[in-house]
Write a protein that holds these residues in place. Structure first.
Motif, mmCIF file in Angstrom:
data_model
loop_
_atom_site.group_PDB
_atom_site.id
_atom_site.type_symbol
_atom_site.label_atom_id
_atom_site.label_comp_id
_atom_site.label_asym_id
_atom_site.label_seq_id
_atom_site.Cartn_x
_atom_site.Cartn_y
_atom_site.Cartn_z
ATOM 1 N N THR A 66 0.814 -1.213 0.000
ATOM 2 C CA THR A 66 0.000 0.000 0.000
ATOM 3 C C THR A 66 0.848 1.264 0.000
ATOM 4 O O THR A 66 0.343 2.360 0.191
ATOM 5 C CB THR A 66 -0.918 0.027 1.234
ATOM 6 N N ARG A 67 2.130 1.118 -0.199
ATOM 7 C CA ARG A 67 2.964 2.313 -0.259
ATOM 8 C C ARG A 67 3.769 2.293 -1.553
ATOM 9 O O ARG A 67 4.478 1.336 -1.853
ATOM 10 C CB ARG A 67 3.904 2.360 0.950
ATOM 11 N N TRP A 68 3.587 3.341 -2.351
ATOM 12 C CA TRP A 68 4.294 3.417 -3.636
ATOM 13 C C TRP A 68 5.327 4.524 -3.542
ATOM 14 O O TRP A 68 4.979 5.703 -3.519
ATOM 15 C CB TRP A 68 3.301 3.692 -4.759
ATOM 16 N N ALA A 69 6.596 4.134 -3.439
ATOM 17 C CA ALA A 69 7.674 5.124 -3.345
ATOM 18 C C ALA A 69 8.925 4.573 -4.016
ATOM 19 O O ALA A 69 9.924 4.297 -3.368
ATOM 20 C CB ALA A 69 7.951 5.458 -1.882
ATOM 21 N N PRO A 81 -1.794 2.132 -4.228
ATOM 22 C CA PRO A 81 -2.167 3.552 -4.361
ATOM 23 C C PRO A 81 -2.455 3.944 -5.809
ATOM 24 O O PRO A 81 -3.440 4.646 -6.079
ATOM 25 C CB PRO A 81 -0.932 4.287 -3.833
ATOM 26 N N GLN A 243 1.125 12.785 -6.574
ATOM 27 C CA GLN A 243 1.476 12.067 -5.362
ATOM 28 C C GLN A 243 0.823 10.710 -5.370
ATOM 29 O O GLN A 243 -0.394 10.598 -5.486
ATOM 30 C CB GLN A 243 0.959 12.817 -4.138
ATOM 31 N N ARG A 245 -0.636 8.136 -3.505
ATOM 32 C CA ARG A 245 -1.146 7.727 -2.199
ATOM 33 C C ARG A 245 -2.557 7.183 -2.385
ATOM 34 O O ARG A 245 -3.207 7.429 -3.411
ATOM 35 C CB ARG A 245 -1.151 8.894 -1.218
ATOM 36 N N ILE A 246 -2.983 6.440 -1.386
ATOM 37 C CA ILE A 246 -4.293 5.819 -1.505
ATOM 38 C C ILE A 246 -5.369 6.905 -1.518
ATOM 39 O O ILE A 246 -5.414 7.765 -0.631
ATOM 40 C CB ILE A 246 -4.520 4.815 -0.359
ATOM 41 N N GLU A 252 -9.717 14.267 -3.493
ATOM 42 C CA GLU A 252 -8.282 14.085 -3.230
ATOM 43 C C GLU A 252 -7.514 13.987 -4.534
ATOM 44 O O GLU A 252 -8.054 13.630 -5.575
ATOM 45 C CB GLU A 252 -8.077 12.809 -2.408
ATOM 46 N N GLY A 254 -4.304 12.188 -6.611
ATOM 47 C CA GLY A 254 -3.683 10.865 -6.590
ATOM 48 C C GLY A 254 -2.998 10.593 -7.907
ATOM 49 O O GLY A 254 -3.334 11.201 -8.923
#
Lengths: 308, 299, 282
Positions: A66-69, A81, A243, A245-246, A252, A254
């Protein structure tokens, strides 16, 4: 005045060699086969770097993380995300495109004068012809900045999946409208006459007879709309945000899968590096997703062609 | 021509003459109308706001100036020329190939052959693959051959060619299919070979449709930015592109770049360039429609 | 309108009348059966079409008369799954032999279709198309075009608009253009598949007159659903009918009777022919 040629008693009907014909037809065949080369090329181009990628990043971590970096020091490769952003923009696009597209299709197929339809159809198709980068500009400059923030005073930043999705929805209206209209126009007139003979008015005929009869064509149109929304790049790259993120709500920002690809491409990553391979892993996921959607669509269209 | 059948169809499909005036029917029609009106209003707003945004920059500087760090001095000259180069090259690469492939599929291919059926499904599939994927394919191919300088006109044209090839193939097949079978039979019956029949009879009959389809496909390529973004199309160009090996940028990429800048001046430029791009596309579409209306054969 | 000298034509016809006795048929069907995949469309047909004769194939719809006609110049090849058993010979050559070139067959055996099908070209190019694709070396294409149009009794009507689209002609003119187009490649046989079914009575009459004129130069086979037409134009008539298979119900065409037109119409041997001719059929 001459008359016909002398008649041979045994006409020479033997096979003639036509090397020119054969050569040209071979060229045509090769041209057609080139389309296979493109497909194979796409598969290999996406698969080979992806295999390298998955030798470093486990598939599970990629699909469910769940983290895309990918470019951070403590890199993380969870694609969720990106998928949430893609899902939001696509869903918002369909929310607008399906009712509007189908409304337009029913109107043009069942109610419009031939002349009205002749004018409306090309005008609607102008919507499909507008470059996506212009849509992107409009989404971020007008819909997001002016409409959502200034007019509606919504709590949103410079980007949102709503503005990107909404504009994308308008973009796919012609796709949905035109294919559904074809499907509805293909319904034989005898059904309309039969329905009218039973005393139905045209609203009832359209809703209860034509719409169900054309349903598979309409579904195919919607499916094609989904595939276009999932693969659309420039609108989301400009308007949805950068960005990863979920995304939990329409206001929002994304980064979608395509948004990531467009963004990552701007940096100059070395061939074979993990960063380069990441690009292709996301590309492969996108490709498989749209391929799946297309296969479903083609299967539906084929079924609907057989119906009449 | 007036026919009984046509009259019946018009009566059935045309506007209701009397009757059908119940509240629900009218409401239904109004909803249908609104969906069209909504789309048309959106289109109008998009065009009008873009023109208003870009109004101050719709002048000769757009055509004469190069990109610059100060929006006042910047223009889209290399992007305009780059778009023309790339689209011209794309046309040369795609149209002959697409028409040839379409002729094979429509006129010669044995439908019972699994390979030909596979090609058909494949073309349909290719048409629906996202544009950005074609950029990745080209990128990977260049990596394979060790080409490090991606920013060349022919590279961009290659990616766009693959993108629109299925569109050209499908449009050409439809035009060929519209030529009635009787024409082919007539040609074969006077002793023409199948190839002569196609090249001298079927294909000329399909040319207006092919031209229309190709122009529409090229207009799609003209507006497309995603694949070129991956191929180093986003560059700061201070010279006119002048050949297949030349560096380039295109209008959509220039618009993308300017839209992403923080300064308001660049947004105006992006809007002005968008208007110019829309005018170019409109011209291509008008040409396509004109060809269709003027030359399309009524069988 | 009619440039052909009638006395000369009559004299020529006499010569052929005499010669016919000694000539084998130009087209000959020997135990011909035609299939579409497994479906037997026509079963065991035997007859021949003689030199400079008009042979009419008549019968109710679905009796396979068009199928037989289209097998004479291998136009059936274009239909997937079509297959011919038995022998169709042209001057003794089996035209379905593996070594035979279908294109060569079609050059010699021309065809005129049910619906006029001019090419989307000028009148002139419609006629010149055949000679061009066949690589004819002609001194003057203009003369050839004029000759073909004259033979098809169309020249006077179109000589001032040769460069105009053939689509501008009337239906009857278009059909005569198609006949002229066929003549231009100098075939020996002309097959006509219900050539008048899309035309009005006056245009039909002109085509029939034309057939009489062409008879002296060509062997003509015509499929027609119009019995009066067969009686008016044909020397020989073949009557086909369709028979349902006892088990499957598939309708297969068979040749019932073949002979001189006068005999077929005035004293048919077979009961089925008599019923059909006298309108008692179906």
């Amino acid at each position: 005045m001459t008359t016909q040629t002398a008649r041979p008693d045994r006409p020479d009907l033997r096979q003639r060699r036509r090397p020119g014909d054969l050569a040209v037809r071979t060229i045509f065949r090769i041209a057609a086969a080139l389309t296979i080369v493109i497909t194979v090329g796409i598969v290999l181009a996406l698969l080979i770097p992806s295999i390298e990628f998955f030798s470093e990043v486990p598939v599970n971590e990629f699909l469910f993380g769940t983290r895309w970096a990918p470019r951070f020091a403590d890199a993380s490769f969870g694609v969720v995300p990106l998928i949430t952003a893609t899902a939001w923009t696509t869903a918002i696009a369909l929310f607008f495109a399906i009712p509007l597209g189908l409304g337009a299709a029913v109107f043009m197929s069942e109610f419009a004068h031939r002349r009205t339809r002749k004018v409306l159809k090309p005008v609607l198709e102008v919507l499909a012809g507008i470059p996506t980068v212009v849509y992107g500009y409009f989404a971020v400059q007008f819909i997001q900045a002016t409409v959502l923030r200034d007019w509606f005073d919504l709590d949103t930043g410079s980007f949102s999946v709503l503005s990107a999705g909404f504009v994308m929805g308008i973009m796919i209206i012609p796709t949905i409208a035109s294919i559904s209209e074809d499907a509805m126009s293909a319904v034989p007139n005898s059904l309309r006459q039969g329905s009218a003979a039973l005393g139905a008015n045209r609203r009832q005929t359209a809703v209860k007879v034509i719409f169900p009869a054309a349903l598979s064509g309409i579904i195919a149109a919607v499916v094609l709309g989904i595939s276009r929304a999932v693969g659309e790049t420039m609108i989301v790259a400009l308007a949805a945000g950068q960005q990863a993120r979920i995304v939990e709500g329409p206001l929002e920002a994304g980064q979608t899968m395509t948004g990531f690809i467009a963004n990552a491409a701007l940096g100059d990553s070395r061939v074979g590096s993990l960063e380069y391979n990441t690009l292709f892993a996301v590309g492969l996921l996108l490709f498989l997703l749209t391929l799946l959607i297309n296969v479903i669509s083609i299967a539906i269209v084929r079924k609907f062609r057989e119906a009449y | 021509m007036r026919t009984v059948q046509g009259t019946i169809e018009r009566t059935i499909r045309g506007r209701a003459k009397g009757g059908e005036t119940s509240a629900s029917s009218i409401a239904f029609l109004v909803v249908l109308w609104l969906s069209i009106v909504f789309a048309l209003v959106f289109l109008a707003v998009l065009i009008v706001t873009t023109i208003i945004d870009g109004w101050n920059r719709l002048d000769s500087r757009l055509f004469t100036e190069y990109p610059a760090s100060n929006p006042e001095d910047a223009g889209a000259r290399p992007a305009i020329l780059g778009s023309l180069w790339v689209i011209g090259t794309t046309a040369f690469m795609t149209i002959p190939l697409g028409v040839a492939a379409a002729i094979h599929l429509e006129e010669f291919a044995d439908r019972n052959n699994w390979f030909n059926r596979f090609i058909e499904v494949n073309v349909q599939n290719l048409a629906a693959i996202p544009a950005v994927i074609y950029g990745m394919l080209t990128l990977a191919a260049l990596g394979l051959f060790g080409v490090t300088n991606k920013n060349m006109v022919w590279v961009g044209a290659l990616a766009l060619s693959m993108l629109i090839l299925p569109v050209v193939i499908i449009a050409t097949r439809e035009s060929l299919r519209a030529v009635p079978e009787e024409i082919r039979q007539g040609s074969l019956a006077v002793g023409a070979t199948p190839l002569q029949t196609v090249l001298r009879n079927t294909l000329p009959g399909a040319v207006p449709g092919i031209a229309t389809g190709s122009i529409l496909a090229l207009s799609r390529a003209l507006g497309e930015a995603a694949p070129l973004l991956l191929l180093g199309g986003l560059v700061f160009l201070s010279f006119d592109p002048n050949g297949l090996m030349s560096g380039y940028t295109t209008m959509p990429i220039q618009i993308f770049n300017w839209t992403g800048r923080p300064q308001e001046g660049f947004h105006e430029l992006a809007a002005a360039a968008s208007v110019l791009l829309l005018v170019m596309l409109l011209a291509m579409n008008a040409l396509a429609i004109a060809i269709r209306n003027r030359y399309q054969q009524r069988w | 309108m009619n440039p052909i000298d009638t006395t000369e034509a009559a004299a020529r016809a006499d010569t052929f009348e005499a010669a016919r006795e000694y000539r084998p048929p130009v087209l000959d069907c020997d135990s011909v059966s035609i299939f579409y995949d497994d479906f037997l469309a026509v079963h065991d047909v035997n007859f021949g079409c003689g030199d400079n004769e008009i042979t009419a194939l008549i019968g109710p719809s679905g009796c396979g008369k068009s199928t037989v006609l289209r097998s004479f110049n291998r136009m059936n090849d274009l239909i997937e799954g079509a297959r011919v058993e038995g022998t169709i010979s042209y001057h003794g050559e089996d035209i379905y032999h593996s070594d035979v070139d279908a294109i060569e067959v079609r050059r010699r055996i021309g065809m005129v279709f049910q619906k006029p099908n001019p090419f989307p070209k000028s009148i002139y190019d419609n006629i010149a198309y055949g000679p061009r694709v066949n690589g004819f070396k002609v001194d003057s294409m203009d003369d050839l075009v004029e000759e073909a149009l004259t033979k098809a009794a169309l020249w006077d009507e179109v000589k001032d608009k040769l460069k105009q689209s053939a689509f501008g002609l009337s239906g009857g003119q278009q059909q005569r253009l198609c006949i002229a187009r066929t003549i231009a490649v100098r075939p020996e046989v002309i097959l006509m598949d219900e050539p008048c079914s899309a035309l009005d009575p006056i245009a039909t009459l002109r085509i029939e007159d034309l057939m009489h004129e062409l008879r002296s130069d060509y062997t003509i086979v015509i499929v027609t659903h119009n019995m009066q037409q067969a009686a008016r134009v044909a020397d020989k008539t073949a009557f086909f009918t369709a028979e349902a298979h006892e088990v499957t119900g598939d309708r297969t065409g068979v040749l019932v009777e073949f002979g001189d037109t006068a005999q077929i119409f005035e004293s048919p041997v077979d009961k089925r022919t008599e019923d059909y001719i006298s309108g008692r059929f179906g």
